[in-house]
Design an enzyme around this catalytic site. Structure first.
Site, PDB file in Angstrom:
ATOM      1  CG  HIS A 279      54.003 -17.607 -37.629  1.00 17.78           C
ATOM      2  ND1 HIS A 279      55.226 -16.979 -37.596  1.00 17.78           N
ATOM      3  CD2 HIS A 279      53.099 -16.646 -37.937  1.00 17.78           C
ATOM      4  CE1 HIS A 279      55.058 -15.691 -37.883  1.00 17.78           C
ATOM      5  NE2 HIS A 279      53.781 -15.459 -38.077  1.00 17.78           N
ATOM      6  CG  ASP A 291      54.729 -11.542 -37.438  1.00 17.47           C
ATOM      7  OD1 ASP A 291      54.144 -12.630 -37.309  1.00 17.47           O
ATOM      8  OD2 ASP A 291      55.030 -11.058 -38.544  1.00 17.47           O
ATOM      9  CD  GLU A 325      52.997 -16.360 -41.667  1.00 17.18           C
ATOM     10  OE1 GLU A 325      52.126 -15.802 -42.322  1.00 17.18           O
ATOM     11  OE2 GLU A 325      54.029 -15.760 -41.305  1.00 17.18           O
ATOM     12  CD  GLU A 326      56.670 -13.829 -40.825  1.00 16.83           C
ATOM     13  OE1 GLU A 326      56.321 -13.423 -41.945  1.00 16.83           O
ATOM     14  OE2 GLU A 326      56.274 -13.326 -39.762  1.00 16.83           O
ATOM     15  CG  ASP A 353      50.458 -14.414 -37.759  1.00 17.95           C
ATOM     16  OD1 ASP A 353      51.294 -13.694 -37.180  1.00 17.95           O
ATOM     17  OD2 ASP A 353      50.590 -14.806 -38.935  1.00 17.95           O
ATOM     18  CG  HIS A 423      57.775  -8.628 -41.177  1.00 19.30           C
ATOM     19  ND1 HIS A 423      57.306  -8.880 -42.457  1.00 19.30           N
ATOM     20  CD2 HIS A 423      57.099  -9.479 -40.361  1.00 19.30           C
ATOM     21  CE1 HIS A 423      56.381  -9.825 -42.398  1.00 19.30           C
ATOM     22  NE2 HIS A 423      56.226 -10.203 -41.139  1.00 19.30           N
TER      23      HIS A 423
HETATM   24 ZN   LIG Z   1      53.033 -13.583 -38.497  1.00 15.45          ZN
END
Ligand SMILES: [Zn+2]
Length: 465
Positions: A279, A291, A325-326, A353, A423
């Site tokens: 993603h 990520d 995606e998030e 991912d 994140h």
């Molecule tokens: Zn991810």
């Protein structure tokens, strides 16, 4: 004689093919490690563009950049698939402190959770009730929760070797914590960051209010693990302390964005699609290198490695860089919907991912018969220290393609360091190792090659029955 020849061919055929496969895998790994482009692409994506929150300028720059790179690979087709996506913005940095006595405060690191509402402009100051997960709310009941900030402090369990299992076992407090606490009259929630170590970085991540009406929603933020420890200790000394936090994030109107797609048309079965993807969006605190910048550049690299090693795929090999995606999965849902409406036959989908760390293997979501077939390829991966072939989940973006025939898979890199970065502001390019990233790309390419060559039980396939 004629029959003897045929018999010999039947007997030695598979051995030849094993040798071919060994050589092809070696070529793929060599090419990735000596002529790889994934790392340079990731450098640009991370350092020139940066965090790619859905709906942001950076997300659109990433669409343009990756499309341009795919255009340069000499694929048969590259296109953008339009989608409407949510646009949530963080606004000015959040601020929070623990007030142990009037005027005596300790600042702590927090960040708003994605999708959260803002606090009132003056912030929220309230007493705190600590819980070890959502399950404890019911026991406490409204009398103990109303008017307070609920502090979810369930830690990730270090006993899990696969850290994604530790994540799965407590991430519901982040995703649904605000929704559940609001039912008992809480005024806000603070969630311990999904992190196995103690540090000062708060971890962003998605959350949902579910069906809670607009005027009953409460703001939600993550606190760093050090902050969570301090808050918990302070509460034990004095349950009457107060917590203050302020954030001014906002949900804006949906905007237009894109999935970025490129493909090599199959030479024998063009209607059978093998998808590889990651993603393109990320959280905004870091630059989203692990990520999921890593998964995107690895997926792009799969098509490039097939091309530069001279392999002509039988099936259509398609790379998809999914948007959103998030915080919404809109890219994945739209992609699957379009594929369904066009009656496209996806036979295999592989997502990367889980970070750009040393690849360990794959996890497969498929029928037993297909898994048994896949297991026979496992020895080919052993020279590359790829040992993990197991049944389990695949990837969030390819999940909507699930049916009773497709094989879904996820690349499984070593997960020990992933949640140090996930994140946060330290999900950045310098934490990605070039060789680890390239080994992952080669590992994915090898599996795609084997699927293309031998098919699955639901494909058109002749060979390797
Ligand atoms: Zn991810």
């Amino acid at each position: 004689m004629k029959y003897l020849g045929l018999l010999l061919l039947l007997l030695v055929g598979p051995i030849w093919s094993q040798t071919d496969d060994k050589e092809q895998l070696k070529e793929i790994y060599n090419a990735s490690l000596t002529q790889g482009k994934a790392y340079n692409w990731l450098n640009y994506l991370s350092n020139q563009i940066g965090g790619r929150l859905t709906g942001s300028v950076q997300a659109e720059q990433a669409v343009a950049f990756t499309k341009q790179k795919l255009d340069s690979l000499g694929l048969d087709r590259v296109w953008l698939q339009p989608i409407m996506v949510p646009k949530w913005v963080r606004g000015v940095p959040e601020f929070a402190y623990i007030e142990s006595k009037p005027g005596i405060t300790n600042n702590v690191s927090i960040c708003a959770l994605g999708g959260s509402i803002a606090t009132p402009s003056g912030g929220i100051k309230a007493n705190v009730i600590e819980v070890n997960g959502i399950e404890e709310l019911e026991k406490l009941g409204r009398s103990k929760i109303e008017g307070k900030i609920v502090f979810y402090n369930k830690p990730m369990d270090p006993r899990h070797i696969n850290t994604f299992e530790a994540y799965s076992s407590c991430v519901n407090q982040r995703y649904s914590g605000a929704k559940e606490a609001s039912k008992y009259g809480a005024v806000g929630i603070i969630v311990r960051s999904m992190n196995l170590r103690l540090d000062d970085y708060p971890h962003a991540g998605g959350m949902s209010y579910g069906e809670i009406p607009l005027n009953n929603r409460i703001p939600a933020a993550a606190i760093s693990t050090n902050g969570a420890e301090l808050l918990s200790t302070t509460l034990k000394l004095n349950p009457e302390i107060k917590f203050y936090f302020k954030q001014n994030c906002r949900q804006l109107q949906d905007v237009k964005s894109y999935n970025v797609i490129g493909e090599i048309k199959g030479s024998v079965y063009p209607n059978e699609v093998i998808l590889v993807g990651g993603h393109l969006d990320s959280w905004d605190l870091g630059d989203g290198a692990h990520d999921d910048g890593a998964g995107c550049v690895q997926s792009m690299e799969v098509l490039r490695l097939l091309k530069i090693t001279g392999y002509i795929p039988k099936r259509t090999i398609r790379v998809v860089l999914f948007m959103n995606e998030e915080n919404g999965l809109k890219g994945a849902k739209t992609y699957a919907e379009v594929a369904f409406n066009k009656k496209e036959k996806h036979v295999f989908a592989l997502e990367s991912d889980a970070g750009g760390f040393t690849p360990r293997g794959f996890s497969f979501d498929c029928r037993e018969t297909d898994f048994a077939k896949i297991l026979r390829w496992k020895p080919l991966f052993e020279p590359y220290l790829i040992h993990m072939f197991e049944q389990g989940g695949s990837g969030a973006d390819i999940g909507p393609l699930k049916n009773d025939q497709i094989v879904l898979a996820g690349l499984r890199p070593d997960s020990q360091r992933y949640f140090d970065h996930h994140h946060t502001e330290i999900d950045t390019f310098e934490h990605v190792n070039r060789r680890e990233l390239e080994l992952g790309a080669a590992t994915m390419t090898s599996l795609v090659y084997l699927f293309d060559k031998y098919g699955t039980t639901s494909t058109n396939m002749e060979g390797d029955k």
